[in-house]
Design a protein around this motif. Structure first.
Motif, PDB file in Angstrom:
ATOM      1  N   LEU A 204       0.836  -1.191   0.000  1.00  0.00           N
ATOM      2  CA  LEU A 204       0.000   0.000   0.000  1.00  0.00           C
ATOM      3  C   LEU A 204       0.874   1.245   0.000  1.00  0.00           C
ATOM      4  CD1 LEU A 204      -2.575  -0.965   2.803  1.00  0.00           C
ATOM      5  CD2 LEU A 204      -2.506  -1.730   0.419  1.00  0.00           C
ATOM      6  N   VAL A 205       0.429   2.266  -0.711  1.00  0.00           N
ATOM      7  CA  VAL A 205       1.041   3.591  -0.615  1.00  0.00           C
ATOM      8  C   VAL A 205       0.067   4.449   0.176  1.00  0.00           C
ATOM      9  CG1 VAL A 205       1.957   5.584  -1.830  1.00  0.00           C
ATOM     10  CG2 VAL A 205       2.207   3.302  -2.829  1.00  0.00           C
ATOM     11  N   ARG A 206       0.517   4.831   1.364  1.00  0.00           N
ATOM     12  CA  ARG A 206      -0.332   5.591   2.269  1.00  0.00           C
ATOM     13  C   ARG A 206       0.167   7.032   2.336  1.00  0.00           C
ATOM     14  NH1 ARG A 206      -1.243   4.385   8.759  1.00  0.00           N
ATOM     15  NH2 ARG A 206      -3.416   5.054   8.856  1.00  0.00           N
ATOM     16  N   GLU A 207      -0.642   7.955   1.866  1.00  0.00           N
ATOM     17  CA  GLU A 207      -0.286   9.369   1.929  1.00  0.00           C
ATOM     18  C   GLU A 207      -0.668   9.920   3.297  1.00  0.00           C
ATOM     19  OE1 GLU A 207      -0.905  12.690  -1.308  1.00  0.00           O
ATOM     20  OE2 GLU A 207      -2.597  12.719   0.117  1.00  0.00           O
ATOM     21  N   VAL A 208       0.322  10.466   3.988  1.00  0.00           N
ATOM     22  CA  VAL A 208       0.112  11.025   5.320  1.00  0.00           C
ATOM     23  C   VAL A 208       0.369  12.521   5.253  1.00  0.00           C
ATOM     24  CG1 VAL A 208       0.771  10.965   7.744  1.00  0.00           C
ATOM     25  CG2 VAL A 208       0.862   8.865   6.375  1.00  0.00           C
ATOM     26  N   THR A 209      -0.616  13.299   5.635  1.00  0.00           N
ATOM     27  CA  THR A 209      -0.483  14.755   5.676  1.00  0.00           C
ATOM     28  C   THR A 209      -0.546  15.209   7.127  1.00  0.00           C
ATOM     29  OG1 THR A 209      -1.545  14.991   3.508  1.00  0.00           O
ATOM     30  CG2 THR A 209      -1.446  16.957   4.899  1.00  0.00           C
ATOM     31  N   ILE A 210       0.501  15.900   7.569  1.00  0.00           N
ATOM     32  CA  ILE A 210       0.535  16.429   8.936  1.00  0.00           C
ATOM     33  C   ILE A 210       0.133  17.901   8.879  1.00  0.00           C
ATOM     34  CG2 ILE A 210       1.913  16.766  11.013  1.00  0.00           C
ATOM     35  CD1 ILE A 210       1.576  13.830  10.161  1.00  0.00           C
ATOM     36  N   GLU A 211      -1.025  18.206   9.414  1.00  0.00           N
ATOM     37  CA  GLU A 211      -1.492  19.592   9.392  1.00  0.00           C
ATOM     38  C   GLU A 211      -1.191  20.281  10.712  1.00  0.00           C
ATOM     39  OE1 GLU A 211      -5.682  20.231   9.065  1.00  0.00           O
ATOM     40  OE2 GLU A 211      -6.188  18.378  10.113  1.00  0.00           O
ATOM     41  N   VAL A 212      -1.002  21.594  10.624  1.00  0.00           N
ATOM     42  CA  VAL A 212      -0.745  22.429  11.795  1.00  0.00           C
ATOM     43  C   VAL A 212      -2.013  23.209  12.098  1.00  0.00           C
ATOM     44  CG1 VAL A 212       0.727  24.215  12.802  1.00  0.00           C
ATOM     45  CG2 VAL A 212       1.656  22.658  11.072  1.00  0.00           C
ATOM     46  N   GLU A 213      -2.389  23.234  13.352  1.00  0.00           N
ATOM     47  CA  GLU A 213      -3.613  23.935  13.753  1.00  0.00           C
ATOM     48  C   GLU A 213      -3.553  25.412  13.327  1.00  0.00           C
ATOM     49  OE1 GLU A 213      -6.550  23.825  17.630  1.00  0.00           O
ATOM     50  OE2 GLU A 213      -4.373  23.866  17.963  1.00  0.00           O
ATOM     51  N   ASN A 214      -4.617  25.850  12.684  1.00  0.00           N
ATOM     52  CA  ASN A 214      -4.762  27.242  12.218  1.00  0.00           C
ATOM     53  C   ASN A 214      -3.718  27.630  11.163  1.00  0.00           C
ATOM     54  OD1 ASN A 214      -6.931  27.677  14.049  1.00  0.00           O
ATOM     55  ND2 ASN A 214      -5.466  28.140  15.683  1.00  0.00           N
ATOM     56  N   SER A 215      -3.257  26.657  10.394  1.00  0.00           N
ATOM     57  CA  SER A 215      -2.301  26.938   9.315  1.00  0.00           C
ATOM     58  C   SER A 215      -2.836  26.375   8.005  1.00  0.00           C
ATOM     59  CB  SER A 215      -0.942  26.324   9.629  1.00  0.00           C
ATOM     60  OG  SER A 215      -0.048  26.496   8.549  1.00  0.00           O
ATOM     61  N   LYS A 216      -2.665  27.131   6.938  1.00  0.00           N
ATOM     62  CA  LYS A 216      -3.151  26.681   5.645  1.00  0.00           C
ATOM     63  C   LYS A 216      -2.221  25.633   5.007  1.00  0.00           C
ATOM     64  CE  LYS A 216      -5.558  31.000   4.481  1.00  0.00           C
ATOM     65  NZ  LYS A 216      -5.649  32.127   3.521  1.00  0.00           N
ATOM     66  N   ARG A 217      -0.960  25.714   5.337  1.00  0.00           N
ATOM     67  CA  ARG A 217       0.004  24.775   4.741  1.00  0.00           C
ATOM     68  C   ARG A 217       0.327  23.644   5.709  1.00  0.00           C
ATOM     69  NH1 ARG A 217       5.242  27.423   2.661  1.00  0.00           N
ATOM     70  NH2 ARG A 217       5.141  28.509   4.674  1.00  0.00           N
ATOM     71  N   PRO A 218       0.444  22.427   5.196  1.00  0.00           N
ATOM     72  CA  PRO A 218       0.801  21.294   6.074  1.00  0.00           C
ATOM     73  C   PRO A 218       2.264  21.358   6.486  1.00  0.00           C
ATOM     74  CG  PRO A 218       0.723  20.570   3.802  1.00  0.00           C
ATOM     75  CD  PRO A 218       0.244  21.991   3.799  1.00  0.00           C
ATOM     76  N   ALA A 219       2.566  20.729   7.595  1.00  0.00           N
ATOM     77  CA  ALA A 219       3.956  20.658   8.048  1.00  0.00           C
ATOM     78  C   ALA A 219       4.729  19.570   7.317  1.00  0.00           C
ATOM     79  CB  ALA A 219       3.998  20.394   9.552  1.00  0.00           C
ATOM     80  N   CYS A 220       4.025  18.534   6.879  1.00  0.00           N
ATOM     81  CA  CYS A 220       4.691  17.402   6.231  1.00  0.00           C
ATOM     82  C   CYS A 220       3.696  16.644   5.366  1.00  0.00           C
ATOM     83  CB  CYS A 220       5.277  16.473   7.303  1.00  0.00           C
ATOM     84  SG  CYS A 220       6.029  14.955   6.673  1.00  0.00           S
ATOM     85  N   VAL A 221       4.166  16.193   4.220  1.00  0.00           N
ATOM     86  CA  VAL A 221       3.391  15.287   3.372  1.00  0.00           C
ATOM     87  C   VAL A 221       4.331  14.146   3.000  1.00  0.00           C
ATOM     88  CG1 VAL A 221       2.059  14.969   1.267  1.00  0.00           C
ATOM     89  CG2 VAL A 221       2.004  17.188   2.446  1.00  0.00           C
ATOM     90  N   ALA A 222       3.936  12.934   3.360  1.00  0.00           N
ATOM     91  CA  ALA A 222       4.801  11.777   3.131  1.00  0.00           C
ATOM     92  C   ALA A 222       4.009  10.647   2.499  1.00  0.00           C
ATOM     93  CB  ALA A 222       5.432  11.302   4.439  1.00  0.00           C
ATOM     94  N   GLU A 223       4.649   9.941   1.573  1.00  0.00           N
ATOM     95  CA  GLU A 223       4.067   8.731   0.978  1.00  0.00           C
ATOM     96  C   GLU A 223       4.753   7.528   1.632  1.00  0.00           C
ATOM     97  OE1 GLU A 223       4.119   8.608  -3.235  1.00  0.00           O
ATOM     98  OE2 GLU A 223       2.876  10.397  -3.479  1.00  0.00           O
ATOM     99  N   MET A 224       4.042   6.866   2.499  1.00  0.00           N
ATOM    100  CA  MET A 224       4.578   5.718   3.234  1.00  0.00           C
ATOM    101  C   MET A 224       4.239   4.415   2.506  1.00  0.00           C
ATOM    102  SD  MET A 224       5.562   7.651   5.776  1.00  0.00           S
ATOM    103  CE  MET A 224       6.103   6.438   6.982  1.00  0.00           C
ATOM    104  N   LEU A 225       5.182   3.502   2.500  1.00  0.00           N
ATOM    105  CA  LEU A 225       4.964   2.184   1.895  1.00  0.00           C
ATOM    106  C   LEU A 225       4.712   1.153   2.998  1.00  0.00           C
ATOM    107  CD1 LEU A 225       7.766   2.126  -0.828  1.00  0.00           C
ATOM    108  CD2 LEU A 225       5.387   2.840  -1.063  1.00  0.00           C
ATOM    109  N   LEU A 226       3.588   0.518   2.929  1.00  0.00           N
ATOM    110  CA  LEU A 226       3.202  -0.492   3.915  1.00  0.00           C
ATOM    111  C   LEU A 226       2.955  -1.805   3.195  1.00  0.00           C
ATOM    112  CD1 LEU A 226       2.378  -1.150   6.887  1.00  0.00           C
ATOM    113  CD2 LEU A 226       0.027  -0.550   6.229  1.00  0.00           C
ATOM    114  N   ARG A 227       3.585  -2.871   3.696  1.00  0.00           N
ATOM    115  CA  ARG A 227       3.378  -4.185   3.093  1.00  0.00           C
ATOM    116  C   ARG A 227       2.605  -5.086   4.041  1.00  0.00           C
ATOM    117  NH1 ARG A 227       8.440  -6.010  -0.802  1.00  0.00           N
ATOM    118  NH2 ARG A 227       8.069  -4.388  -2.346  1.00  0.00           N
ATOM    119  N   LEU A 228       1.577  -5.701   3.490  1.00  0.00           N
ATOM    120  CA  LEU A 228       0.745  -6.628   4.238  1.00  0.00           C
ATOM    121  C   LEU A 228       1.024  -8.031   3.711  1.00  0.00           C
ATOM    122  CD1 LEU A 228      -2.653  -4.702   3.903  1.00  0.00           C
ATOM    123  CD2 LEU A 228      -0.777  -4.212   5.460  1.00  0.00           C
TER     124      LEU A 228
END
Length: 230
Positions: A204-228
């Motif tokens: 799986l490719v899991r997109e993780v977006t880390i948002e900051v409270e009261n901010s329009k831009r995210p702090a981090c955007v990462a594509e994580m690879l998960l294998r099941l």
């Protein structure tokens, strides 16, 4: 008289030797093109097995690559899981709880990693000299919080109970569009953007977006690879 005849015989013999040497040299020179061509041909023929070897090596790589392509041997439950994930591709499937990034958290990360750069660990200097007017979290601190922010470290919570084993396989990419200022809260939002069948498993490719409270831009955007694994 004998001396003169002896001299003449010696001169004639010398001329004969010179003539023979000249003839041999001329013959050798005439045969040089053929000899050179033969040498070139021999070199070419000698190099042919190496050329064939490289072609064989290249063909072998293609064969190996072809043979290493995923062979689908999914169980019925994993085939059903595959269909379920594909049906929800691109749909946000998780929103985490807010997490406060305080100076203690930043300092602990600095201590663990050895990164004591003043923009992270010196509030006084940061207030006077940093464009952010305060300390900020390390980008890798934000990244390292993903397991906690996505609640994937909770042993009682399993999004994929069908899997015998889950493996964090790595990341495709990660960016830090905005800083996390000390005292700010962050949280994770996730979605599955791709799924690929593997040998007895799924990636799986899991997109993780880390948002900051009261901010329009995210702090981090990462594509994580998960294998099941089945």
């Amino acid at each position: 008289m004998r001396l003169v005849e002896s001299f003449k015989q010696g001169q004639e013999k010398l001329e004969s030797i010179n003539s023979e040497i000249k003839s041999r040299v001329e013959t050798t020179l005439r045969s040089w093109p053929e000899t050179i061509n033969k040498k070139v041909s021999d070199i070419r023929n000698f190099s042919l097995p190496w050329t064939q070897y490289f072609h064989f090596f290249h063909d072998s790589e293609e064969t190996i690559a072809h043979e290493s392509e995923p062979v689908l041997k999914l169980s019925d439950k994993f085939a059903a899981l595959h269909q379920r994930i594909e049906a929800d591709l691109g749909v946000e499937n998780f929103v985490g709880e807010w997490f406060l990034v305080d100076q203690a958290c930043i300092d602990q990360f600095a201590q663990a990693t050895g990164d004591h750069q003043w923009i992270h660990t010196d509030p006084v200097k940061a207030e006077n000299e940093s464009p952010f007017k305060t300390t900020i979290a390390h980008g890798f601190l934000t990244l390292s919080l993903i397991p906690k922010l996505t609640d994937t470290v909770n042993p009682e919570k399993n999004d994929y109970p069908e899997a015998r084993m889950l493996v964090n396989y790595g990341m495709n990419k990660v960016v830090f569009p905005a800083p996390v200022r000390v005292g700010k809260r962050i949280r994770a939002r996730t979605r599955i953007i791709a799924v690929t069948p593997l040998r007895k498993g799924l990636e799986l490719v899991r997109e993780v977006t880390i948002e900051v409270e009261n901010s329009k831009r995210p702090a981090c955007v990462a594509e994580m690879l998960l294998r099941l694994y089945d």
